[in-house]
Write an enzyme that holds these catalytic residues in place. Structure first.
Site, PDB file in Angstrom:
ATOM      1  N   TYR A  61       0.857  -1.198   0.000  1.00  0.00           N
ATOM      2  CA  TYR A  61       0.000   0.000   0.000  1.00  0.00           C
ATOM      3  C   TYR A  61       0.893   1.249   0.000  1.00  0.00           C
ATOM      4  O   TYR A  61       1.434   1.657   1.027  1.00  0.00           O
ATOM      5  CB  TYR A  61      -0.936   0.031   1.213  1.00  0.00           C
ATOM      6  CG  TYR A  61      -1.913  -1.129   1.304  1.00  0.00           C
ATOM      7  CD1 TYR A  61      -2.218  -1.920   0.191  1.00  0.00           C
ATOM      8  CD2 TYR A  61      -2.555  -1.440   2.493  1.00  0.00           C
ATOM      9  CE1 TYR A  61      -3.113  -2.979   0.281  1.00  0.00           C
ATOM     10  CE2 TYR A  61      -3.457  -2.499   2.587  1.00  0.00           C
ATOM     11  CZ  TYR A  61      -3.724  -3.269   1.475  1.00  0.00           C
ATOM     12  OH  TYR A  61      -4.611  -4.309   1.561  1.00  0.00           O
ATOM     13  N   GLN A 179      -8.692 -13.196   5.009  1.00  0.00           N
ATOM     14  CA  GLN A 179      -9.137 -11.851   4.638  1.00  0.00           C
ATOM     15  C   GLN A 179      -9.623 -11.887   3.180  1.00  0.00           C
ATOM     16  O   GLN A 179      -8.819 -11.838   2.260  1.00  0.00           O
ATOM     17  CB  GLN A 179      -7.981 -10.861   4.813  1.00  0.00           C
ATOM     18  CG  GLN A 179      -8.415  -9.422   4.630  1.00  0.00           C
ATOM     19  CD  GLN A 179      -7.291  -8.410   4.859  1.00  0.00           C
ATOM     20  OE1 GLN A 179      -7.024  -7.579   4.006  1.00  0.00           O
ATOM     21  NE2 GLN A 179      -6.632  -8.465   5.998  1.00  0.00           N
ATOM     22  N   LYS A 218     -21.700   8.472  -1.422  1.00  0.00           N
ATOM     23  CA  LYS A 218     -20.988   9.747  -1.628  1.00  0.00           C
ATOM     24  C   LYS A 218     -20.151   9.723  -2.908  1.00  0.00           C
ATOM     25  O   LYS A 218     -19.668  10.741  -3.354  1.00  0.00           O
ATOM     26  CB  LYS A 218     -20.064  10.033  -0.431  1.00  0.00           C
ATOM     27  CG  LYS A 218     -20.781  10.148   0.895  1.00  0.00           C
ATOM     28  CD  LYS A 218     -21.375  11.541   1.047  1.00  0.00           C
ATOM     29  CE  LYS A 218     -22.307  11.674   2.235  1.00  0.00           C
ATOM     30  NZ  LYS A 218     -21.678  11.530   3.520  1.00  0.00           N
TER      31      LYS A 218
HETATM   32  N1  LIG Z   1      -6.254  -8.299   1.283  1.00  0.00           N
HETATM   33  C1  LIG Z   1      -6.561  -7.653   0.185  1.00  0.00           C
HETATM   34  O1  LIG Z   1      -6.284  -8.103  -0.936  1.00  0.00           O
HETATM   35  C2  LIG Z   1      -7.276  -6.343   0.317  1.00  0.00           C
HETATM   36  C3  LIG Z   1      -7.857  -5.768  -0.820  1.00  0.00           C
HETATM   37  C4  LIG Z   1      -8.552  -4.579  -0.649  1.00  0.00           C
HETATM   38  C5  LIG Z   1      -8.639  -3.985   0.603  1.00  0.00           C
HETATM   39  N2  LIG Z   1      -8.039  -4.556   1.679  1.00  0.00           N
HETATM   40  C6  LIG Z   1      -8.094  -3.920   3.037  1.00  0.00           C
HETATM   41  O2  LIG Z   1      -9.434  -3.548   3.322  1.00  0.00           O
HETATM   42  C7  LIG Z   1      -9.502  -2.134   3.561  1.00  0.00           C
HETATM   43  C8  LIG Z   1     -10.859  -1.614   3.141  1.00  0.00           C
HETATM   44  O3  LIG Z   1     -11.080  -1.805   1.775  1.00  0.00           O
HETATM   45  P1  LIG Z   1     -11.202  -0.594   0.749  1.00  0.00           P
HETATM   46  O4  LIG Z   1     -10.420   0.563   1.288  1.00  0.00           O
HETATM   47  O5  LIG Z   1     -10.894  -1.143  -0.578  1.00  0.00           O
HETATM   48  O6  LIG Z   1     -12.758  -0.318   0.683  1.00  0.00           O
HETATM   49  P2  LIG Z   1     -13.911   0.293   1.573  1.00  0.00           P
HETATM   50  O7  LIG Z   1     -13.616   0.216   3.012  1.00  0.00           O
HETATM   51  O8  LIG Z   1     -15.122  -0.355   1.063  1.00  0.00           O
HETATM   52  O9  LIG Z   1     -13.920   1.825   1.090  1.00  0.00           O
HETATM   53  C9  LIG Z   1     -12.994   2.753   1.589  1.00  0.00           C
HETATM   54  C10 LIG Z   1     -13.066   4.052   0.800  1.00  0.00           C
HETATM   55  O10 LIG Z   1     -14.374   4.580   0.780  1.00  0.00           O
HETATM   56  C11 LIG Z   1     -14.338   5.998   0.851  1.00  0.00           C
HETATM   57  N3  LIG Z   1     -15.058   6.351   2.102  1.00  0.00           N
HETATM   58  C12 LIG Z   1     -14.892   5.812   3.331  1.00  0.00           C
HETATM   59  N4  LIG Z   1     -15.745   6.363   4.212  1.00  0.00           N
HETATM   60  C13 LIG Z   1     -16.473   7.255   3.543  1.00  0.00           C
HETATM   61  C14 LIG Z   1     -17.501   8.126   3.915  1.00  0.00           C
HETATM   62  N5  LIG Z   1     -17.946   8.195   5.177  1.00  0.00           N
HETATM   63  N6  LIG Z   1     -18.040   8.920   2.958  1.00  0.00           N
HETATM   64  C15 LIG Z   1     -17.592   8.853   1.712  1.00  0.00           C
HETATM   65  N7  LIG Z   1     -16.598   8.027   1.294  1.00  0.00           N
HETATM   66  C16 LIG Z   1     -16.045   7.245   2.208  1.00  0.00           C
HETATM   67  C17 LIG Z   1     -12.868   6.419   0.923  1.00  0.00           C
HETATM   68  O11 LIG Z   1     -12.376   6.658  -0.408  1.00  0.00           O
HETATM   69  P3  LIG Z   1     -12.630   8.036  -1.237  1.00  0.00           P
HETATM   70  O12 LIG Z   1     -12.773   9.142  -0.237  1.00  0.00           O
HETATM   71  O13 LIG Z   1     -11.430   8.165  -2.089  1.00  0.00           O
HETATM   72  O14 LIG Z   1     -13.859   7.784  -2.047  1.00  0.00           O
HETATM   73  C18 LIG Z   1     -12.224   5.147   1.454  1.00  0.00           C
HETATM   74  O15 LIG Z   1     -10.882   5.041   1.115  1.00  0.00           O
HETATM   75  C19 LIG Z   1      -8.270  -1.573   2.821  1.00  0.00           C
HETATM   76  O16 LIG Z   1      -7.905  -0.286   3.272  1.00  0.00           O
HETATM   77  C20 LIG Z   1      -7.266  -2.647   3.122  1.00  0.00           C
HETATM   78  O17 LIG Z   1      -6.760  -2.482   4.440  1.00  0.00           O
HETATM   79  C21 LIG Z   1      -7.379  -5.745   1.551  1.00  0.00           C
END
Ligand SMILES: NC(=O)c1ccc[n+]([C@@H]2O[C@H](COP(=O)([O-])OP(=O)(O)OC[C@H]3O[C@@H](n4cnc5c(N)ncnc54)[C@H](OP(=O)(O)O)[C@@H]3O)[C@@H](O)[C@H]2O)c1
Length: 323
Positions: A61, A179, A218
């Protein structure tokens, strides 16, 4: 906040964990556009102050940046936190190209680098990030078992593994947790993976429960169309037609339904992903303090049968529109 026990470990984790992929910023293949480290640190502090007790990161990351920012943010707070990171995705510093390597030497070297960046001498939960190359998962897992014996890692975990791949490595060392991706729009784990983990007592920490922001309500069409080139979401099929309109409609309905309970669409999407207790926790990404504060209320929110039926109807309508 609600706590659940992760698999057979002694880790009691909050049902909302903080994901720090986006705070790695842009400028590489899996980037999220520009990001200020000060704001990332404030976000991590807001999550901790709100009661979240675990943080998920990965070396890849931001090519080391996310782990470094997490390391700075947790200085003086490390003891009360559970830190999760990963190995297996490696990069070339000059070209910033990302590849995969699960050779033992590589995994051991990656762990040392993560410990340095995170400013800690032990990683609570250490994952193989992707089962690639497939032929090396046993070797990578043996290396993690060694790191556990040496006291550098407390528990070993995997990400994006199939039941067959977990079965192959279980005899080497028990898998504490998996995960996988899980959201209303990506439900592949429901058929085989959740039942397998339940049976094997493997914890589940689901990622992208709001589908990378799409289910917050959003992320508008205009914003998606104007995402910077170094935001990986720009070309994601769920954010392109013919799926985009149907997915935005789901987000709109979630916003309306959640408002009836004084909650946000993000909280509803996350609480839905936690409705089966076999899912230990949801990893929720945020890049600003207000974002994580708008989502923590998902923890402990038990959705009524009536609300679950309404969501089913919304998702059936989406299925019909995209198929
Ligand atoms: N193991 C793996 O292969 C893998 C893959 C993916 C993710 N992950 C882990 O899972 C975590 C979560 O997944 P993710 O970050 O892909 O997706 P998520 O939690 O579904 O979405 C996070 C994104 O949504 C937006 N957001 C969050 N809260 C918000 C709000 N209150 N209002 C508006 N927008 C909001 C932000 O991006 P914007 O503001 O840019 O829109 C934020 O970065 C990652 O950070 C990582 O630690 C692991």
């Amino acid at each position: 906040m609600e706590l659940r026990t992760l698999g057979t470990s002694d880790l009691r984790i909050t049902t909302v964990g903080l994901g720090t992929w986006a705070i790695g910023g842009g400028d590489y293949a899996y980037g999220w556009g520009s990001q200020e480290d000060d704001e990332s640190i404030q976000t991590i502090h807001a999550a901790i102050d709100a009661g979240i007790n675990w943080i998920d990161t990965a070396p890849v990351y931001g090519l080391g940046r996310s782990e470094e920012v997490v390391g700075k943010a947790i200085k003086g707070k490390r003891q009360s936190l559970i830190i999760s990171t990963k190995c297996g995705k490696v990069w070339n510093d000059q070209t910033r190209e990302v590849g995969e390597n699960l050779d033992a030497d590589s995994v051991i070297g990656e762990c040392e680098a993560s410990l340095r960046r995170l400013g800690t001498n032990e990683i609570d939960l250490y994952h193989i990030h992707w089962p690639i190359p497939d032929a090396s998962i046993e070797e990578g897992w043996e290396a993690i078992a060694r790191l556990i014996k040496e006291g550098k890692v407390r528990y070993g975990a995997v990400s994006n593994f199939s039941p067959g791949q977990m079965r192959r490595i279980q005899p080497i060392h028990p898998v504490t947790s998996l995960q996988p991706p899980y959201s209303m729009l990506v439900r592949n784990i429901e058929d085989e993976i959740i039942p397998f983990c339940e049976k094997e007592k493997i914890g589940i920490t689901v990622y992208s429960p709001m589908q990378a922001g799409l289910l917050t309500g959003k992320l508008t069409r205009e914003r998606i169309e104007n995402l910077p080139e170094d935001d990986w979401r720009k070309h994601h099929p769920l954010m392109q037609e013919p799926q985009l309109s149907a997915n935005l409609e789901v987000a709109k309905r979630l916003t309306e339904l959640a408002a009836e309970y004084g909650k946000t669409a993000g909280e509803l999407a996350i609480a839905w992903s936690l409705r089966n207790e076999a899912v230990t926790s949801a990893i929720v990404g945020a890049r600003r303090p207000d974002q994580i504060l708008a989502n923590v209320g998902a923890s402990g929110w038990k959705l009524s049968d009536e609300l679950l039926s309404e969501i089913d109807a919304v998702l059936k309508k989406r299925e019909a529109a995209v198929s």
